[in-house]
Write a protein that holds these residues in place. Structure first.
Motif, PDB file in Angstrom:
ATOM      1  N   ARG A  26       0.808  -1.079  -0.008  1.00  0.00           N
ATOM      2  CA  ARG A  26      -0.024  -0.002   0.118  1.00  0.00           C
ATOM      3  C   ARG A  26       0.875   1.146  -0.171  1.00  0.00           C
ATOM      4  O   ARG A  26       0.330   2.173  -0.353  1.00  0.00           O
ATOM      5  N   LYS A  27       1.990   1.206   0.322  1.00  0.00           N
ATOM      6  CA  LYS A  27       2.849   2.499   0.468  1.00  0.00           C
ATOM      7  C   LYS A  27       3.473   2.763  -0.853  1.00  0.00           C
ATOM      8  O   LYS A  27       3.974   3.853  -0.867  1.00  0.00           O
ATOM      9  N   ASP A  28       3.590   1.675  -1.462  1.00  0.00           N
ATOM     10  CA  ASP A  28       4.254   1.661  -2.921  1.00  0.00           C
ATOM     11  C   ASP A  28       3.094   2.532  -3.928  1.00  0.00           C
ATOM     12  O   ASP A  28       2.141   1.843  -4.245  1.00  0.00           O
ATOM     13  N   PRO A  29       3.379   3.882  -4.398  1.00  0.00           N
ATOM     14  CA  PRO A  29       2.321   4.581  -5.136  1.00  0.00           C
ATOM     15  C   PRO A  29       2.324   4.024  -6.771  1.00  0.00           C
ATOM     16  O   PRO A  29       1.239   4.264  -7.407  1.00  0.00           O
ATOM     17  N   ARG A  30       3.274   3.234  -7.192  1.00  0.00           N
ATOM     18  CA  ARG A  30       3.093   2.660  -8.628  1.00  0.00           C
ATOM     19  C   ARG A  30       2.168   1.564  -8.834  1.00  0.00           C
ATOM     20  O   ARG A  30       1.901   0.619  -7.820  1.00  0.00           O
ATOM     21  N   LEU A  31       1.530   1.517  -9.763  1.00  0.00           N
ATOM     22  CA  LEU A  31       0.482   0.680 -10.214  1.00  0.00           C
ATOM     23  C   LEU A  31       1.291  -0.686 -10.759  1.00  0.00           C
ATOM     24  O   LEU A  31       0.872  -1.659 -10.380  1.00  0.00           O
ATOM     25  N   ILE A  32       2.113  -0.281 -11.793  1.00  0.00           N
ATOM     26  CA  ILE A  32       3.075  -1.486 -12.389  1.00  0.00           C
ATOM     27  C   ILE A  32       4.315  -1.518 -11.683  1.00  0.00           C
ATOM     28  O   ILE A  32       5.013  -0.135 -11.646  1.00  0.00           O
ATOM     29  N   VAL A  33       4.965  -2.695 -11.258  1.00  0.00           N
ATOM     30  CA  VAL A  33       6.132  -2.705 -10.708  1.00  0.00           C
ATOM     31  C   VAL A  33       7.107  -3.636 -11.522  1.00  0.00           C
ATOM     32  O   VAL A  33       6.481  -4.736 -11.852  1.00  0.00           O
ATOM     33  N   PRO A  38      13.765  -8.461 -11.929  1.00  0.00           N
ATOM     34  CA  PRO A  38      13.512  -7.689 -12.910  1.00  0.00           C
ATOM     35  C   PRO A  38      13.679  -8.268 -14.467  1.00  0.00           C
ATOM     36  O   PRO A  38      12.823  -7.858 -15.415  1.00  0.00           O
ATOM     37  N   THR A  39      14.274  -9.348 -14.872  1.00  0.00           N
ATOM     38  CA  THR A  39      14.406  -9.780 -16.067  1.00  0.00           C
ATOM     39  C   THR A  39      13.148 -10.559 -16.385  1.00  0.00           C
ATOM     40  O   THR A  39      13.075 -11.029 -17.454  1.00  0.00           O
ATOM     41  N   MET A  40      12.279 -10.999 -15.366  1.00  0.00           N
ATOM     42  CA  MET A  40      11.129 -11.664 -15.649  1.00  0.00           C
ATOM     43  C   MET A  40       9.845 -10.686 -16.154  1.00  0.00           C
ATOM     44  O   MET A  40       8.904 -11.228 -16.296  1.00  0.00           O
ATOM     45  N   GLY A  41      10.235  -9.334 -16.286  1.00  0.00           N
ATOM     46  CA  GLY A  41       9.080  -8.532 -16.521  1.00  0.00           C
ATOM     47  C   GLY A  41       8.489  -7.740 -15.454  1.00  0.00           C
ATOM     48  O   GLY A  41       9.241  -7.299 -14.266  1.00  0.00           O
ATOM     49  N   TRP A  42       7.278  -7.432 -15.608  1.00  0.00           N
ATOM     50  CA  TRP A  42       6.612  -6.537 -14.640  1.00  0.00           C
ATOM     51  C   TRP A  42       5.204  -7.120 -14.099  1.00  0.00           C
ATOM     52  O   TRP A  42       4.931  -7.912 -14.635  1.00  0.00           O
ATOM     53  N   THR A  43       4.808  -6.640 -12.978  1.00  0.00           N
ATOM     54  CA  THR A  43       3.586  -7.146 -12.518  1.00  0.00           C
ATOM     55  C   THR A  43       2.677  -6.003 -11.935  1.00  0.00           C
ATOM     56  O   THR A  43       3.326  -4.764 -12.124  1.00  0.00           O
ATOM     57  N   LEU A  44       1.439  -6.166 -11.430  1.00  0.00           N
ATOM     58  CA  LEU A  44       0.731  -5.328 -10.845  1.00  0.00           C
ATOM     59  C   LEU A  44       0.779  -5.066  -9.247  1.00  0.00           C
ATOM     60  O   LEU A  44       1.001  -6.277  -8.777  1.00  0.00           O
ATOM     61  N   ASN A  45       0.695  -3.973  -8.885  1.00  0.00           N
ATOM     62  CA  ASN A  45       0.621  -3.748  -7.293  1.00  0.00           C
ATOM     63  C   ASN A  45      -0.773  -4.106  -6.793  1.00  0.00           C
ATOM     64  O   ASN A  45      -1.753  -3.085  -6.816  1.00  0.00           O
ATOM     65  N   PHE A  46      -1.035  -5.290  -6.445  1.00  0.00           N
ATOM     66  CA  PHE A  46      -2.382  -5.491  -6.005  1.00  0.00           C
ATOM     67  C   PHE A  46      -2.973  -5.149  -4.693  1.00  0.00           C
ATOM     68  O   PHE A  46      -4.061  -5.348  -4.450  1.00  0.00           O
ATOM     69  N   ALA A  47      -2.148  -4.221  -3.958  1.00  0.00           N
ATOM     70  CA  ALA A  47      -2.648  -3.366  -3.076  1.00  0.00           C
ATOM     71  C   ALA A  47      -3.414  -2.012  -3.656  1.00  0.00           C
ATOM     72  O   ALA A  47      -4.149  -1.376  -2.846  1.00  0.00           O
ATOM     73  N   SER A  48      -3.092  -1.803  -4.979  1.00  0.00           N
ATOM     74  CA  SER A  48      -3.664  -0.564  -5.326  1.00  0.00           C
ATOM     75  C   SER A  48      -5.100  -1.055  -6.020  1.00  0.00           C
ATOM     76  O   SER A  48      -5.263  -2.236  -6.761  1.00  0.00           O
ATOM     77  N   PRO A  49      -6.443  -0.189  -5.662  1.00  0.00           N
ATOM     78  CA  PRO A  49      -7.616  -0.647  -6.239  1.00  0.00           C
ATOM     79  C   PRO A  49      -7.583  -0.563  -7.927  1.00  0.00           C
ATOM     80  O   PRO A  49      -8.374  -1.186  -8.436  1.00  0.00           O
ATOM     81  N   ALA A  51      -5.365  -1.761  -9.810  1.00  0.00           N
ATOM     82  CA  ALA A  51      -4.906  -2.753 -10.415  1.00  0.00           C
ATOM     83  C   ALA A  51      -6.393  -3.913 -10.810  1.00  0.00           C
ATOM     84  O   ALA A  51      -6.186  -4.436 -11.696  1.00  0.00           O
ATOM     85  N   TYR A  52      -7.198  -3.791  -9.741  1.00  0.00           N
ATOM     86  CA  TYR A  52      -8.176  -4.890  -9.802  1.00  0.00           C
ATOM     87  C   TYR A  52      -9.208  -4.240 -11.151  1.00  0.00           C
ATOM     88  O   TYR A  52      -9.716  -5.077 -11.818  1.00  0.00           O
ATOM     89  N   LEU A  53      -9.216  -2.851 -11.010  1.00  0.00           N
ATOM     90  CA  LEU A  53      -9.928  -2.376 -12.329  1.00  0.00           C
ATOM     91  C   LEU A  53      -9.421  -2.682 -13.590  1.00  0.00           C
ATOM     92  O   LEU A  53     -10.105  -2.754 -14.528  1.00  0.00           O
TER      93      LEU A  53
END
Length: 70
Positions: A26-33, A38-49, A51-53
């Motif tokens: 929740r403290k991380d403001p980024r949606l995509i992290v 890091p060589t595996m790509g990116w993911t969503l921050n599922f603490a952000s609403p 991300a679910y939208l």
């Protein structure tokens, strides 16, 4: 600015913020992290609403494309 980027990088490297393949901070403001490796790509921050939208939007697009293009 560089200090903030280092803090964000450390957040995504902290195993306490990971639940299996899911990143929740929740403290991380980024949606995509970057993933823990890091060589595996990116993911969503599922603490952000948002991300679910975004996830719901992708699912609806897939369902709509199946419905309209069959």
């Amino acid at each position: 600015m560089k200090h903030e980027q280092e803090i964000l990088r450390q957040m995504s490297k902290d195993l306490a913020n990971w639940r299996g393949p899911f990143y929740l901070n929740r403290k991380d403001p980024r949606l995509i992290v970057p993933k823990y490796d890091p060589t595996m790509g990116w993911t969503l921050n599922f603490a952000s609403p948002y991300a679910y939208l975004g996830f719901l939007l992708i699912v609806l697009i897939i369902i709509a494309s199946e419905y309209f293009f069959l």
